[in-house]
Write a protein that holds these residues in place. Structure first.
Motif, PDB file in Angstrom:
ATOM      1  N   PRO A   1     -16.063  -4.331 -26.075  1.00 33.11           N
ATOM      2  CA  PRO A   1     -15.290  -4.984 -27.130  1.00 33.11           C
ATOM      3  C   PRO A   1     -13.791  -4.957 -26.827  1.00 33.11           C
ATOM      4  CG  PRO A   1     -16.883  -3.484 -28.084  1.00 33.11           C
ATOM      5  CD  PRO A   1     -16.923  -3.277 -26.606  1.00 33.11           C
ATOM      6  N   GLY A   2     -13.108  -6.051 -27.155  1.00 30.12           N
ATOM      7  CA  GLY A   2     -11.689  -6.177 -26.853  1.00 30.12           C
ATOM      8  C   GLY A   2     -10.872  -5.021 -27.402  1.00 30.12           C
ATOM      9  N   VAL A   3     -11.284  -4.524 -28.566  1.00 30.96           N
ATOM     10  CA  VAL A   3     -10.554  -3.431 -29.193  1.00 30.96           C
ATOM     11  C   VAL A   3     -10.610  -2.181 -28.327  1.00 30.96           C
ATOM     12  CG1 VAL A   3     -10.518  -1.929 -31.204  1.00 30.96           C
ATOM     13  CG2 VAL A   3     -10.937  -4.355 -31.495  1.00 30.96           C
ATOM     14  N   ILE A   4     -11.818  -1.880 -27.844  1.00 28.16           N
ATOM     15  CA  ILE A   4     -12.004  -0.697 -26.993  1.00 28.16           C
ATOM     16  C   ILE A   4     -11.208  -0.871 -25.703  1.00 28.16           C
ATOM     17  CG2 ILE A   4     -13.721   0.757 -25.840  1.00 28.16           C
ATOM     18  CD1 ILE A   4     -14.394   0.695 -28.709  1.00 28.16           C
ATOM     19  N   ALA A   5     -11.302  -2.077 -25.134  1.00 26.37           N
ATOM     20  CA  ALA A   5     -10.607  -2.341 -23.874  1.00 26.37           C
ATOM     21  C   ALA A   5      -9.112  -2.102 -24.044  1.00 26.37           C
ATOM     22  CB  ALA A   5     -10.865  -3.772 -23.435  1.00 26.37           C
ATOM     23  N   THR A   6      -8.576  -2.584 -25.160  1.00 23.38           N
ATOM     24  CA  THR A   6      -7.135  -2.435 -25.381  1.00 23.38           C
ATOM     25  C   THR A   6      -6.759  -0.973 -25.574  1.00 23.38           C
ATOM     26  OG1 THR A   6      -7.232  -4.566 -26.478  1.00 23.38           O
ATOM     27  CG2 THR A   6      -5.207  -3.322 -26.706  1.00 23.38           C
ATOM     28  N   LEU A   7      -7.580  -0.238 -26.304  1.00 26.15           N
ATOM     29  CA  LEU A   7      -7.295   1.180 -26.493  1.00 26.15           C
ATOM     30  C   LEU A   7      -7.313   1.905 -25.156  1.00 26.15           C
ATOM     31  CD1 LEU A   7      -9.378   1.951 -29.719  1.00 26.15           C
ATOM     32  CD2 LEU A   7      -6.906   1.723 -29.508  1.00 26.15           C
ATOM     33  N   MET A   8      -8.295   1.528 -24.328  1.00 26.30           N
ATOM     34  CA  MET A   8      -8.417   2.165 -23.022  1.00 26.30           C
ATOM     35  C   MET A   8      -7.186   1.870 -22.163  1.00 26.30           C
ATOM     36  SD  MET A   8     -11.289   1.321 -20.206  1.00 26.30           S
ATOM     37  CE  MET A   8     -10.326   0.064 -19.405  1.00 26.30           C
ATOM     38  N   TRP A   9      -6.805   0.613 -22.114  1.00 25.66           N
ATOM     39  CA  TRP A   9      -5.637   0.255 -21.311  1.00 25.66           C
ATOM     40  C   TRP A   9      -4.370   0.869 -21.894  1.00 25.66           C
ATOM     41  CZ3 TRP A   9      -5.235  -1.351 -16.528  1.00 25.66           C
ATOM     42  CH2 TRP A   9      -6.346  -1.950 -15.926  1.00 25.66           C
ATOM     43  N   GLY A  10      -4.322   0.949 -23.214  1.00 25.33           N
ATOM     44  CA  GLY A  10      -3.175   1.578 -23.847  1.00 25.33           C
ATOM     45  C   GLY A  10      -3.004   3.012 -23.364  1.00 25.33           C
ATOM     46  N   PHE A  11      -4.135   3.697 -23.218  1.00 26.24           N
ATOM     47  CA  PHE A  11      -4.104   5.071 -22.707  1.00 26.24           C
ATOM     48  C   PHE A  11      -3.635   5.071 -21.253  1.00 26.24           C
ATOM     49  CE2 PHE A  11      -6.590   8.109 -20.154  1.00 26.24           C
ATOM     50  CZ  PHE A  11      -5.972   9.276 -20.562  1.00 26.24           C
ATOM     51  N   LEU A  12      -4.182   4.142 -20.456  1.00 31.10           N
ATOM     52  CA  LEU A  12      -3.821   4.098 -19.036  1.00 31.10           C
ATOM     53  C   LEU A  12      -2.333   3.810 -18.840  1.00 31.10           C
ATOM     54  CD1 LEU A  12      -6.875   2.099 -17.616  1.00 31.10           C
ATOM     55  CD2 LEU A  12      -6.415   4.535 -17.362  1.00 31.10           C
ATOM     56  N   TYR A  13      -1.767   2.982 -19.726  1.00 32.95           N
ATOM     57  CA  TYR A  13      -0.366   2.591 -19.602  1.00 32.95           C
ATOM     58  C   TYR A  13       0.604   3.689 -20.049  1.00 32.95           C
ATOM     59  CZ  TYR A  13      -1.706  -2.369 -19.091  1.00 32.95           C
ATOM     60  OH  TYR A  13      -2.211  -3.556 -18.666  1.00 32.95           O
ATOM     61  N   GLY A  14       0.110   4.711 -20.738  1.00 38.06           N
ATOM     62  CA  GLY A  14       0.969   5.721 -21.364  1.00 38.06           C
ATOM     63  C   GLY A  14       2.132   6.165 -20.483  1.00 38.06           C
ATOM     64  N   PRO A  15       3.357   6.091 -20.984  1.00 35.96           N
ATOM     65  CA  PRO A  15       4.523   6.366 -20.137  1.00 35.96           C
ATOM     66  C   PRO A  15       4.703   7.843 -19.776  1.00 35.96           C
ATOM     67  CG  PRO A  15       5.210   5.886 -22.385  1.00 35.96           C
ATOM     68  CD  PRO A  15       3.738   5.657 -22.328  1.00 35.96           C
ATOM     69  N   ASP A  16       4.190   8.770 -20.561  1.00 35.93           N
ATOM     70  CA  ASP A  16       4.363  10.185 -20.239  1.00 35.93           C
ATOM     71  C   ASP A  16       3.111  10.796 -19.643  1.00 35.93           C
ATOM     72  OD1 ASP A  16       6.971  10.439 -21.023  1.00 35.93           O
ATOM     73  OD2 ASP A  16       6.457  10.818 -23.117  1.00 35.93           O
ATOM     74  N   PHE A  17       1.974  10.543 -20.307  1.00 37.30           N
ATOM     75  CA  PHE A  17       0.766  11.259 -19.953  1.00 37.30           C
ATOM     76  C   PHE A  17      -0.339  10.336 -19.449  1.00 37.30           C
ATOM     77  CE2 PHE A  17       2.969  13.288 -23.525  1.00 37.30           C
ATOM     78  CZ  PHE A  17       3.458  14.391 -22.861  1.00 37.30           C
ATOM     79  N   GLY A  18      -0.041   9.035 -19.301  1.00 36.85           N
ATOM     80  CA  GLY A  18      -1.039   8.104 -18.795  1.00 36.85           C
ATOM     81  C   GLY A  18      -1.331   8.390 -17.332  1.00 36.85           C
ATOM     82  N   PRO A  19      -2.544   8.062 -16.865  1.00 41.95           N
ATOM     83  CA  PRO A  19      -2.933   8.349 -15.477  1.00 41.95           C
ATOM     84  C   PRO A  19      -1.998   7.713 -14.448  1.00 41.95           C
ATOM     85  CG  PRO A  19      -4.803   7.591 -16.756  1.00 41.95           C
ATOM     86  CD  PRO A  19      -3.617   7.470 -17.646  1.00 41.95           C
ATOM     87  N   PHE A  20      -1.539   6.477 -14.708  1.00 41.59           N
ATOM     88  CA  PHE A  20      -0.636   5.839 -13.750  1.00 41.59           C
ATOM     89  C   PHE A  20       0.662   6.635 -13.630  1.00 41.59           C
ATOM     90  CE2 PHE A  20      -2.808   1.708 -15.113  1.00 41.59           C
ATOM     91  CZ  PHE A  20      -3.716   1.778 -14.066  1.00 41.59           C
ATOM     92  N   ALA A  21       1.189   7.025 -14.794  1.00 46.69           N
ATOM     93  CA  ALA A  21       2.442   7.777 -14.808  1.00 46.69           C
ATOM     94  C   ALA A  21       2.260   9.120 -14.109  1.00 46.69           C
ATOM     95  CB  ALA A  21       2.919   7.971 -16.238  1.00 46.69           C
ATOM     96  N   GLN A  22       1.122   9.777 -14.383  1.00 47.31           N
ATOM     97  CA  GLN A  22       0.851  11.085 -13.780  1.00 47.31           C
ATOM     98  C   GLN A  22       0.727  10.975 -12.263  1.00 47.31           C
ATOM     99  OE1 GLN A  22       0.556  14.006 -15.336  1.00 47.31           O
ATOM    100  NE2 GLN A  22       0.293  13.538 -17.495  1.00 47.31           N
ATOM    101  N   LEU A  23       0.007   9.923 -11.858  1.00 45.97           N
ATOM    102  CA  LEU A  23      -0.211   9.696 -10.434  1.00 45.97           C
ATOM    103  C   LEU A  23       1.119   9.464  -9.731  1.00 45.97           C
ATOM    104  CD1 LEU A  23      -3.110   9.568  -9.270  1.00 45.97           C
ATOM    105  CD2 LEU A  23      -2.711   7.125  -8.893  1.00 45.97           C
TER     106      LEU A  23
END
Lengths: 310, 449
Positions: free
Chosen positions: A133-155
């Motif tokens: 569902p689009g809602v879940i997808a957006t929540l998931m990406w929102g987490f991935l994008y997180g500027p402090d603790f998101g996986p991309f930022a951590q990496l």
């Protein structure tokens, strides 16, 4: 015309019998379309009519309800917030849709050549995001994008770099485009792939006999054969882009100062109605957006139609 | 005209007609001057079904107490969402003329916006005019109308205090700030000592927090408004002082400006990005689950003050139970709204099991409540501290009759200015203008004192 001929030639009795039979036939036809028509009228046509009627009024918190004619529409046509939003989703469309459709086309062609070994798994893998569902997808990406603790930022931090702020003013539209790309590439791929399967294999064989390789077949046979399906994908994308709502609405809680109340036209209409209680104006804004979508879709069909005729 | 066409449009008109009528003419209760005990007894002895919209988890317990007291009245609890989605659905149902609940949870700041649309039933004739002294004054004043109406019954409140990380304060030798000047100095000291930590976070879309700050500073932007006459004063010296303070802190990068109540913010709380959370009485319980990994590290202190030695607080959040004017069972609904918020067992359950911070004096004076030592706060008697703070909340603070729009405009103006480190005081003027413009559009007579 068969009807008039039977009327002249047939006896009166035969005529009435036929008429009854015809009436029954018509009735059966109506019965078949009834389930659709009832829902269509009740859930689509009627609310639409009501909203149109509603958009001609202005109800204030103080002072009640007055008929204002087209005043809401004049306001909408001069509303900078609305047109900024429309310009934004148009830009979104221009960036996102070509990339998505090219990717979907590439996947469909790759699957169709049979080159890919794990055809089924690959197909499913590409399609699965659409099932989320689009809602879940957006929540998931929102987490991935997180500027402090998101996986991309951590990496990025782990290797000593600083990750871009995906939720900032400059990148937000791209971040949203990426979510939509992730969600809908598989969907478009399935449409294109299904269209490819309906191409007769004789043509490929003939082409192979003539010495055409896979690239040549793809370019000269498959892509032309996909014209209709691509047009369908395109129309869906025009509508989907202009009506962008779920993704920005959910991302708003992460970046409330970037995604404002009028970030997309649909979000604007929603906020007008449910935050500002300007229901009548929200209805007018929705109709203006509908008009823009209609104009966009029609312009696209007109353009492709003319080109194919040439 | 083509006969088929006229038939079709005739049908549409026939179908649309009643729809349009339904939207205009809806049933509402005309409150009587007084309802006698006999009438109440009669109504409560009749089999009745009530619909109650609330997002308080576990409120079925209080409803069950009501069922025991009034077995013939059945209450259905519906969770229609929390905050804005709840209000959007409620407004839609009220406008549609059917589907609205009998009783709904309303936050204090939303009461006026339902009063202006005539959606609330005045509960004064139903016995509510006599229960005011059971509640703390600032809660009761927010549910009272100018002419003695009682628009809702207080359910919970949120007097403002400050939650802080004792371990972080101790590690850097920072004292708990008693004034806002101390607070700014502590922000700078902490920033210098540890660049990973901010003293606090200012959420740019949290209009409710900013309203609490205005309230404490003595600004009352909509004070004195009545019905269609609206006062808007977001640029008073007191209001500008608040904007300048937070704007300055942000410009110097002494505070974080992250959006709150999202995953990122929860993680930040857990990982110690913020050393304080300037927050109300419902925050301690909320934090226990939101930042469970930091148990034992937090303490609670009173809200920093503008003047040393003063003790002034304000309120953020809390809810009420309001009865919709569209109810078919006004007496039963009014009795229910009062019962769950005044019955001793029900209010105790709310305070101790749902952890709603009580407006009922009886609970706030009860050592069983105020004396609870919370492990998460190192055994501190948090409830007792907030009970004291509650006494210093000024009772005069008025909400706009469209507070949700005011909050949305806050985010677009002042919130954005603080987040982007631009002129927050100039943004107050923009906020004022947006609010004035909107109010005029909605038919209010706007006055800027």
């Amino acid at each position: 015309m068969t009807d008039t001929r039977t009327l002249r030639q047939g006896t009166p009795r035969a005529f009435t019998a036929r008429k009854i039979r015809r009436g029954r036939k018509a009735l059966a036809g109506y019965m078949f379309v009834a389930p659709f028509m009832i829902v269509f009228l009740a859930m689509f046509a009627l609310p639409l009519l009501y909203a149109a009627y509603f958009s001609l009024f202005r109800e204030q918190l103080v002072g009640g309800n007055v008929f204002v004619g087209l005043e809401n529409y004049t306001r909408a046509f001069g509303d900078e917030q609305l047109w900024t939003g429309i310009a934004r989703v148009c830009l979104f469309f221009l960036i996102q849709v070509p990339i998505m459709l090219v990717a979907a086309l590439a996947f469909a062609l790759a699957l169709d050549t049979g080159l890919t070994r794990l055809k089924r798994t690959t197909r499913l893998g590409i399609f699965v995001p659409y099932a989320v569902p689009g809602v879940i997808a957006t929540l998931m990406w929102g987490f991935l994008y997180g500027p402090d603790f998101g996986p991309f930022a951590q990496l990025a931090e782990a290797v000593g770099l600083s990750a871009p702020d995906f939720l900032s003013k400059h990148l937000m539209l791209g971040s949203l485009a990426n979510i939509v790309f992730w969600e809908f590439t598989g969907y478009n791929m399935v449409i294109l792939y299904a269209a490819l399967r309906s191409v007769s294999t004789d043509i490929y064989e003939a082409a192979a006999v003539d010495g055409a390789g896979q690239w040549r077949i793809a370019w000269s046979i498959k892509i032309p054969a996909l014209k209709g399906a691509l047009a369908v994908c395109m129309i869906f994308s025009i509508i989907g882009s202009l009506q962008l709502f779920n993704e920005p609405q959910l991302m708003q809680s992460l970046a409330p100062t970037v995604i404002d109340e009028a970030y997309t036209p649909n979000l604007y209409a929603y906020n007008l109605a449910f935050v500002g209680q300007e229901y009548n104006y929200a209805a007018a804004v929705s109709f203006v957006l509908g008009l823009v979508i209609l104009a966009g879709s029609y312009a696209f069909m007109f353009a492709t139609d003319r080109r194919s005729r040439r | 005209m083509h006969p088929r066409f006229s038939r079709r449009s005739g049908l549409a008109a026939a179908l649309a007609g009643p729809l349009a009528l339904a939207a205009c003419g809806r049933h509402t209760v005309d409150p009587p001057a007084n309802v006698t005990q006999a009438q109440i007894d009669e109504a409560m002895d009749k089999p009745t079904e009530l619909n109650f919209w609330t997002w308080v988890p576990g409120i079925e317990k209080e409803v069950e107490l009501f069922h025991q007291a009034y077995p013939k009245v059945k209450v259905d609890v519906v969770n229609a969402g929390q905050g804005n989605p709840h209000y959007a659905k409620l407004r839609t149902a009220l406008r549609a003329g059917n589907g609205a609940p009998d009783i709904a949870q309303l936050e204090y700041q939303m009461i006026q916006s339902f009063v202006i649309t005539d959606d609330l039933l005045d509960l004064a004739p139903y016995g509510a005019k006599d229960i005011g002294d059971q509640f703390v004054e600032f809660a009761w004043s927010q549910v009272s109308g100018a002419n003695g109406e009682v628009w809702a019954i207080p359910q919970d409140t949120g007097p403002m205090g400050m939650l802080y990380r004792e371990d972080i304060f101790q590690a850097h030798g920072i004292d708990v700030p008693a004034t806002w000047d101390d607070f700014a100095a502590a922000a700078a000291a902490l920033r210098a000592a540890d660049p990973e930590v901010y003293l606090t976070n200012f959420a740019p879309s949290q209009g409710a927090f900013f309203a609490a700050m205005l309230w404490q500073a003595g600004a009352d932007p909509f004070g004195g408004s009545e019905g269609p006459d609206l006062n808007v004063d977001l640029t008073s010296p007191e209001a500008e002082k608040v904007a300048r303070y937070w704007g300055d802190l942000s410009e110097q990068d002494l505070i974080a400006v992250d959006a709150d109540f999202n995953d990122q913010w929860y993680q930040a709380l857990n990982k110690g990005k913020y050393a304080t959370w300037v927050a109300p009485a419902w925050a301690p319980t909320f934090l226990q689950s939101a930042a469970a990994s930091t148990s034992g590290l937090w303490r609670v202190a009173p809200l920093p003050q503008w003047e040393a030695g003063q003790q002034v607080s304000s309120n953020w959040g809390g809810s009420t139970s309001a009865v919709m004017a569209t109810t078919r069972n006004p007496i039963a609904a009014a009795v229910f709204a009062q019962f769950i918020n005044t019955d001793p067992k029900s209010t105790a359950t709310m305070a101790n099991e749902q952890f709603l911070y009580p407006p009922a004096k009886a609970i706030l004076d009860d050592p069983a409540f105020t004396g609870q030592q919370l492990e998460f706060y190192g055994g501190q008697e948090v409830n007792g501290l907030f009970a004291q703070i509650g006494e210093s909340v000024h009772p005069d603070f008025q909400w706009a009759p469209f507070q949700d729009k005011v909050y949305a405009d806050f985010t677009a103006t002042v919130g954005t200015a603080v987040a982007e480190k631009t002129d927050a005081v100039a943004a107050m003027e923009a906020w004022q203008q947006r609010t004035e413009e909107y109010a005029k559009y909605q038919g209010f007579t706007v006055r800027r004192p």
